[in-house]
Design an enzyme around this catalytic site. Structure first.
Site, PDB file in Angstrom:
ATOM      1  N   ASN A  10       4.964   4.172  -0.465  1.00 33.14           N
ATOM      2  CA  ASN A  10       4.090   4.200   0.704  1.00 33.14           C
ATOM      3  C   ASN A  10       4.442   2.991   1.571  1.00 33.14           C
ATOM      4  OD1 ASN A  10       2.031   4.040   2.547  1.00 33.14           O
ATOM      5  ND2 ASN A  10       0.363   4.062   1.042  1.00 33.14           N
ATOM      6  N   LYS A  17       3.838  -0.096  -0.707  1.00 34.09           N
ATOM      7  CA  LYS A  17       3.135   0.120  -1.971  1.00 34.09           C
ATOM      8  C   LYS A  17       3.973   1.094  -2.787  1.00 34.09           C
ATOM      9  CE  LYS A  17      -1.518  -0.561  -0.137  1.00 34.09           C
ATOM     10  NZ  LYS A  17      -2.695   0.083   0.419  1.00 34.09           N
ATOM     11  N   ARG A  92       4.751   8.875   1.054  1.00 34.06           N
ATOM     12  CA  ARG A  92       3.605   9.104   1.945  1.00 34.06           C
ATOM     13  C   ARG A  92       4.113   9.032   3.382  1.00 34.06           C
ATOM     14  NH1 ARG A  92      -0.828   5.004   4.250  1.00 34.06           N
ATOM     15  NH2 ARG A  92      -2.116   6.546   5.300  1.00 34.06           N
ATOM     16  N   HIS A 183      -5.176   9.336   7.129  1.00 31.84           N
ATOM     17  CA  HIS A 183      -5.775   9.113   5.803  1.00 31.84           C
ATOM     18  C   HIS A 183      -6.089  10.414   5.082  1.00 31.84           C
ATOM     19  CE1 HIS A 183      -7.345   5.077   7.465  1.00 31.84           C
ATOM     20  NE2 HIS A 183      -6.284   4.846   6.716  1.00 31.84           N
ATOM     21  N   HIS A 211     -13.229   6.534   4.692  1.00 28.09           N
ATOM     22  CA  HIS A 211     -12.122   5.731   4.155  1.00 28.09           C
ATOM     23  C   HIS A 211     -12.068   4.440   4.971  1.00 28.09           C
ATOM     24  CE1 HIS A 211      -8.032   5.006   2.428  1.00 28.09           C
ATOM     25  NE2 HIS A 211      -8.034   4.188   3.468  1.00 28.09           N
ATOM     26  N   ARG A 244      -7.440  -2.947  14.622  1.00 21.59           N
ATOM     27  CA  ARG A 244      -7.425  -1.915  15.672  1.00 21.59           C
ATOM     28  C   ARG A 244      -8.836  -1.719  16.220  1.00 21.59           C
ATOM     29  NH1 ARG A 244      -4.660   2.566  12.045  1.00 21.59           N
ATOM     30  NH2 ARG A 244      -3.890   0.967  10.633  1.00 21.59           N
ATOM     31  N   ASP A 286     -10.054 -10.294   7.363  1.00 23.81           N
ATOM     32  CA  ASP A 286     -10.284 -10.170   5.918  1.00 23.81           C
ATOM     33  C   ASP A 286     -11.773  -9.936   5.672  1.00 23.81           C
ATOM     34  OD1 ASP A 286     -10.535 -10.310   3.226  1.00 23.81           O
ATOM     35  OD2 ASP A 286      -9.448 -12.192   2.979  1.00 23.81           O
ATOM     36  N   CYS A 287     -12.077  -8.716   5.296  1.00 24.57           N
ATOM     37  CA  CYS A 287     -13.484  -8.338   5.151  1.00 24.57           C
ATOM     38  C   CYS A 287     -14.192  -9.150   4.068  1.00 24.57           C
ATOM     39  CB  CYS A 287     -13.560  -6.844   4.861  1.00 24.57           C
ATOM     40  SG  CYS A 287     -15.209  -6.227   4.927  1.00 24.57           S
ATOM     41  N   ARG A 288     -13.420  -9.578   3.047  1.00 23.15           N
ATOM     42  CA  ARG A 288     -14.027 -10.410   1.994  1.00 23.15           C
ATOM     43  C   ARG A 288     -14.642 -11.667   2.600  1.00 23.15           C
ATOM     44  NH1 ARG A 288      -9.124  -9.390  -1.838  1.00 23.15           N
ATOM     45  NH2 ARG A 288      -8.321  -9.204   0.252  1.00 23.15           N
ATOM     46  N   ILE A 335     -12.328  -1.617   1.744  1.00 15.91           N
ATOM     47  CA  ILE A 335     -13.665  -2.055   2.153  1.00 15.91           C
ATOM     48  C   ILE A 335     -14.730  -1.130   1.553  1.00 15.91           C
ATOM     49  CG2 ILE A 335     -15.212  -2.333   4.144  1.00 15.91           C
ATOM     50  CD1 ILE A 335     -12.773  -3.266   5.766  1.00 15.91           C
ATOM     51  N   GLY A 336     -14.519   0.170   1.658  1.00 15.34           N
ATOM     52  CA  GLY A 336     -15.495   1.135   1.131  1.00 15.34           C
ATOM     53  C   GLY A 336     -15.740   0.944  -0.358  1.00 15.34           C
ATOM     54  N   ASN A 338     -15.223  -1.920  -2.074  1.00 20.45           N
ATOM     55  CA  ASN A 338     -15.569  -3.288  -2.487  1.00 20.45           C
ATOM     56  C   ASN A 338     -16.669  -3.978  -1.692  1.00 20.45           C
ATOM     57  OD1 ASN A 338     -13.485  -3.710  -4.576  1.00 20.45           O
ATOM     58  ND2 ASN A 338     -12.111  -3.311  -2.857  1.00 20.45           N
ATOM     59  N   GLU A 388      -4.377   7.856  -3.694  1.00 21.27           N
ATOM     60  CA  GLU A 388      -3.450   8.668  -2.904  1.00 21.27           C
ATOM     61  C   GLU A 388      -2.159   8.925  -3.677  1.00 21.27           C
ATOM     62  OE1 GLU A 388      -4.243   5.497  -0.283  1.00 21.27           O
ATOM     63  OE2 GLU A 388      -4.173   6.774   1.478  1.00 21.27           O
TER      64      GLU A 388
HETATM   65  P1  ADP Z   1      -4.919  -0.618   3.871  1.00 21.16           P
HETATM   66  O1  ADP Z   1      -5.498   0.170   5.010  1.00 21.16           O
HETATM   67  O2  ADP Z   1      -3.930  -1.653   4.305  1.00 21.16           O
HETATM   68  O3  ADP Z   1      -4.447   0.225   2.700  1.00 21.16           O
HETATM   69  P2  ADP Z   1      -6.993  -1.473   2.029  1.00 21.16           P
HETATM   70  O4  ADP Z   1      -7.561  -0.129   1.750  1.00 21.16           O
HETATM   71  O5  ADP Z   1      -6.233  -2.145   0.937  1.00 21.16           O
HETATM   72  O6  ADP Z   1      -6.136  -1.490   3.366  1.00 21.16           O
HETATM   73  O7  ADP Z   1      -8.213  -2.425   2.476  1.00 21.16           O
HETATM   74  C1  ADP Z   1      -8.015  -3.728   2.888  1.00 21.16           C
HETATM   75  C2  ADP Z   1      -9.363  -4.311   3.281  1.00 21.16           C
HETATM   76  O8  ADP Z   1     -10.231  -4.314   2.134  1.00 21.16           O
HETATM   77  C3  ADP Z   1      -9.292  -5.736   3.775  1.00 21.16           C
HETATM   78  O9  ADP Z   1     -10.109  -5.885   4.938  1.00 21.16           O
HETATM   79  C4  ADP Z   1      -9.926  -6.536   2.631  1.00 21.16           C
HETATM   80  O10 ADP Z   1     -10.549  -7.713   3.098  1.00 21.16           O
HETATM   81  C5  ADP Z   1     -10.941  -5.538   2.111  1.00 21.16           C
HETATM   82  N1  ADP Z   1     -11.346  -5.898   0.752  1.00 21.16           N
HETATM   83  C6  ADP Z   1     -10.582  -5.954  -0.356  1.00 21.16           C
HETATM   84  N2  ADP Z   1     -11.306  -6.415  -1.406  1.00 21.16           N
HETATM   85  C7  ADP Z   1     -12.559  -6.665  -0.930  1.00 21.16           C
HETATM   86  C8  ADP Z   1     -13.761  -7.166  -1.506  1.00 21.16           C
HETATM   87  N3  ADP Z   1     -13.827  -7.503  -2.802  1.00 21.16           N
HETATM   88  N4  ADP Z   1     -14.855  -7.277  -0.715  1.00 21.16           N
HETATM   89  C9  ADP Z   1     -14.811  -6.941   0.583  1.00 21.16           C
HETATM   90  N5  ADP Z   1     -13.705  -6.459   1.190  1.00 21.16           N
HETATM   91  C10 ADP Z   1     -12.589  -6.320   0.454  1.00 21.16           C
END
Ligand code: ADP
Length: 406
Positions: A10, A17, A92, A183, A211, A244, A286-288, A335-336, A338, A388
């Site tokens: 991917n 990936k 992919r 997606h 997603h 985006r 970075d959503c974390r 994000i969904g 975590n 996926e």
């Molecule tokens: P991609 O679209 O590149 O495949 P991912 O599905 O891997 O992306 O998602 C990446 C996002 O998930 C980032 O914004 C990251 O900060 C968020 N993320 C990953 N782990 C956590 C967590 N524990 N809590 C909140 N957000 C998280």
């Protein structure tokens, strides 16, 4: 010990990936990601079945090709038997355009069609093509065993009313300008998983699937088929994403160009690479980090509140399409899966649709497990880690095993 193995690739815009999967048992023997490609920080992270994570440094500014070669050399040197049992490669591909509507064995015609769809997925399709061409070179014996699995396939049943834009009709007829979605492989996987969890046949299930990752999209799924989705002609429309913008008034582009004299290429960069969560916080996507600072940094609160507001507007709209028979909402993607905060804020606003959050369950979901995070008297919201790579491996095996060579 190894059966027929599929290498799944991917290639994203700045990441690669990969996974090696047994197509019969669905066992993932090894998976990983090469990230920050084309930057000083490029690195490769590998995880085997024992969940041990191994980090391999790549050269500065490593490319997709280099990362793939480093990974394959690692497999050749350390996992020889695994390497020799790879019998097909699944790629992919985000966009199949109007021509490629289902998974297909890759030949030069398919490559041409993926190239033709580049303007519909300008940051994704070129990266996929690098992965495909590089696989041809690294695995010459598997030349006829590369399969493309498309995100857009999931949207083949969309009706005109959801895929046509209200712009002159000839633009669709002549140039294929329409909604294609993205997606799809992830939405397809979680649909099947939800059908098992809820014990409702796929042909009967009605879902809204969110997603949420760096790229984010939401799909309305009625009787197992997608009837509407938030991503458009390209993966730029719809929800707020990492960098985006998602939906904006198209006139903003004219204003930036005509009044502020920003060039079109810089505007493109702005709305694809500098907007979304990054644009709203002004320093991070970075959503974390944003979630952890929700209560003490105004810009983090602002970004998450607007993110959730956009999300629930779509959920509200899509729930109307279900004729009152919505079975569940799914959260998936980085994000969904975590972000308990984003799930909490969003689900609390959905009580009129019959959803009631169980905050303990919401906080407890961890370690790539699926789980229902609503109360017993609520309609279910299910967190499902997306896989996926399994769908890509299965489609690849199906096509290769049925393909008779003469
Ligand atoms: P991609 O679209 O590149 O495949 P991912 O599905 O891997 O992306 O998602 C990446 C996002 O998930 C980032 O914004 C990251 O900060 C968020 N993320 C990953 N782990 C956590 C967590 N524990 N809590 C909140 N957000 C998280």
């Amino acid at each position: 010990m190894y059966n027929k193995l599929i290498l799944v690739l991917n290639c994203g815009s700045s990441s690669l990936k990969f996974a090696i999967i047994d197509s019969n048992s669905n066992i993932v023997y090894i998976n990983g990601i090469a990230e920050c490609l084309y930057t000083k920080e490029s690195k490769l992270l590998l995880q085997d079945q024992k969940s041990k994570i191994k980090k391999i440094n790549l050269n500065e500014n490593a490319s997709h090709s280099e990362a793939l070669r480093v990974f394959i050399n690692f497999i050749i040197n350390k996992k020889k038997k695994m390497y020799h049992n790879i019998y097909a490669i699944g790629h992919r591909v985000v966009h199949g355009g109007e021509k490629l509507k289902k998974s297909v064995i890759i030949d030069e015609n398919v490559i041409k069609d993926i190239e033709d769809a580049i303007h519909f997925a300008p940051t994704h399709n070129p990266a996929h093509l690098i992965g495909i061409r590089e696989s041809f070179k690294i695995f010459p014996k598997l030349l006829n065993k590369n399969v493309a699995v498309f995100d857009t396939s999931f949207y083949k049943d969309l009706k005109e009313k959801s895929y046509l834009y209200a712009i002159p009709y000839y633009l669709y007829k002549k140039y294929g300008i329409r909604r294609y979605g993205a997606h799809g492989i992830s939405h397809f996987y979680v649909t099947r998983k939800a059908s098992k969890i809820l014990n409702i046949k796929v042909e009967k299930i009605n879902l809204i699937s969110c997603h949420l990752g760096n790229g984010s999209s939401i799909s309305a799924i009625k009787q197992g088929k997608c009837i509407d989705t938030s991503m458009g002609m390209t993966p730029l429309e719809g929800l707020i994403m990492g960098t985006r913008s998602g939906d904006i008034d198209p006139s903003i582009i004219f204003y930036l160009n005509e009044v502020l004299n920003i060039s079109l290429s810089n505007i493109k960069k702005m709305i694809t690479e500098q907007s979304g969560l990054l644009g709203l916080t002004e320093y991070t996507n970075d959503c974390r980090y944003i979630e952890n600072n929700y209560d003490n940094k105004l810009e983090c609160k602002r970004a998450i509140d607007i993110y959730c507001y956009r999300l629930i507007k779509y959920i509200g709209a899509y729930s109307i399409l279900m004729n009152g028979k919505l079975d569940a909402i799914i959260f998936t993607g980085g994000i969904g899966e975590n972000s308990s905060k984003i799930r909490e804020i969003s689900i609390k606003k959905l009580s009129t649709l019959g959803f009631k959050l169980d905050q303990d369950k919401n906080l407890r979901i961890k370690n790539k497990a699926w789980g229902i995070i609503t109360t017993k008297n609520s309609k279910p919201v299910i967190v499902i880690p997306t896989k996926e790579e399994l769908i890509i491996a299965q489609d690849t095996a199906k096509l290769i095993d049925n393909h008779k060579e003469f």
